[in-house]
Design a protein around this motif. Structure first.
Motif, PDB file in Angstrom:
ATOM      1  N   TRP A 176      13.829   0.887   2.058  1.00  0.00           N
ATOM      2  CA  TRP A 176      12.791  -0.120   2.192  1.00  0.00           C
ATOM      3  C   TRP A 176      12.989  -1.221   3.104  1.00  0.00           C
ATOM      4  N   ARG A 235       2.657   1.839  -3.407  1.00  0.00           N
ATOM      5  CA  ARG A 235       1.647   2.147  -4.328  1.00  0.00           C
ATOM      6  C   ARG A 235       1.804   3.827  -4.526  1.00  0.00           C
ATOM      7  N   GLN A 236       1.831   4.439  -3.481  1.00  0.00           N
ATOM      8  CA  GLN A 236       1.962   5.898  -3.261  1.00  0.00           C
ATOM      9  C   GLN A 236       2.971   6.612  -4.091  1.00  0.00           C
ATOM     10  N   PHE A 237       4.085   5.745  -4.413  1.00  0.00           N
ATOM     11  CA  PHE A 237       5.414   6.358  -4.873  1.00  0.00           C
ATOM     12  C   PHE A 237       5.220   6.201  -6.663  1.00  0.00           C
ATOM     13  N   ALA A 250       0.856  -1.119   0.027  1.00  0.00           N
ATOM     14  CA  ALA A 250      -0.060  -0.094   0.041  1.00  0.00           C
ATOM     15  C   ALA A 250       0.918   1.432  -0.064  1.00  0.00           C
ATOM     16  N   ASP A 251       1.791   1.255   0.800  1.00  0.00           N
ATOM     17  CA  ASP A 251       2.969   2.431   0.806  1.00  0.00           C
ATOM     18  C   ASP A 251       3.463   2.503  -0.505  1.00  0.00           C
TER      19      ASP A 251
END
Length: 327
Positions: free
Chosen positions: A301, A264-266, A261-262
């Motif tokens: 990451w 996908r924000q990038f 989910a995180d």
């Protein structure tokens, strides 16, 4: 008519008023994400309201329209949010050590404020202060690379005038000072700021990056150069993950279900493609160079990302980890 459509029409009219070259139907389509027919309707509606609209390039294609004069400027008020955005941009430029850009934005902000009627300025002032406090832009602490404003001003002048420049450039790795004749094309801003220029040196005729902090002196030449129409600064930048230019690689990363989910924000790269996996993980694919900068980013990451391809990037990351462990 919905308010959003009215706002779009006014914005297109302002674009036509603010452009000497005019606005084409294709630009309306792309800028406002509408169909060709809708773009035509918008143009026609603006012409009915502003009869002073004219074709800017008679006999040429694509046709372009502009509004040369009239009362449209009185419809364009300056909002608190717009002033806040401009002030925020100036602070971000200062934070990222682009001092001359920050100064220009601050000057523009002051000029715009001077155009606001006193009664409106009194209403906007408290709201603007509150918005800026809410933005929370902080100047980044720590060491910064010092880039003289005069250097940027001279380079911008050379870029606009298409003048060749001789750089007195000190290589970061060896410390060797060289004098290089280049055709300056633009800037790339990041952790380090770079000049993008076409090098005219013997055996190195190609587009190259020059760290602005390593330019000790420059001499703007009288001789001009012809800017290549096939060169795009955007496409040049997209060849790389960061700023390092090298042959592009086909990149495949897999982020764990916990990090999907995180991730996908990038926006890792403009060419990226996301693929959701049955186990909840996320696969990201794109094509770019800059393997070392990818390794630096992947450090952040931890064990939540796996390099699927290429093997070269896997080996480089392992070596970086070993080097970090020994230090």
């Amino acid at each position: 008519m919905r308010y959003e459509k009215l706002e779009a029409l006014l914005r297109v009219a302002l674009d036509m008023r603010g452009s000497a070259e005019g606005i084409s139907l294709e630009e309306i389509q792309h800028g406002y994400r509408v169909s060709r027919r809708t773009a035509e309707r918008m143009r026609d509606a603006i012409e009915r309201v502003f009869p002073q609209m004219e074709q800017a390039n008679p006999g040429e294609v694509p046709k372009r329209w502009r509004i040369r004069s009239g009362p449209i400027a009185n419809l364009a008020g300056i909002s608190t949010e717009e002033l806040s955005a401009l002030t925020t941009a100036a602070l971000l430029a200062k934070r990222d050590d682009v001092a001359d850009l920050s100064a220009r934005l601050e000057t523009l902000s002051a000029k715009l404020k001077s155009l606001i009627r006193p009664d409106a300025a009194r209403r906007i002032g408290p709201d603007l202060e509150a918005l800026m406090e809410a933005e929370g832009i902080a100047l980044r602490p720590g060491p910064r690379l010092a880039i003289p404003n005069i250097l940027l001003e001279e380079l911008r002048h050379a870029i606009l005038a298409c003048r060749k420049v001789r750089l007195h450039y000190r290589a970061r790795g060896t410390g060797k000072l060289s004098r290089q004749l280049v055709c300056p094309y633009g800037f790339l801003y990041g952790n380090r700021h770079y000049l993008v220029a076409y090098s005219l040196g013997q055996g190195t005729s190609d587009y190259r990056l020059f760290s602005l902090a390593n330019i000790e002196k420059l001499e703007v030449q009288e001789s001009p150069f012809r800017r290549r129409k096939d060169f795009s600064l955007q496409r040049f930048a997209e060849r790389s993950f960061g700023v390092f230019q090298e042959d592009p690689l086909d990149i495949v990363w897999r982020f764990s279900a916990q990090a999907a989910a995180d991730a996908r924000q990038f926006l890792f790269h403009p060419t990226q493609v996301f693929e959701d996996q049955s186990d909840g993980s996320l696969v990201v694919r794109f094509r770019a160079g800059g393997a070392l900068e990818m390794c630096w980013h992947l450090f952040t990451w931890g064990n939540q990302v796996q390099i699927v391809e290429p093997k070269r990037l896997q080996a480089m990351l392992r070596q970086q980890l070993r080097d970090a462990a020994r230090s």
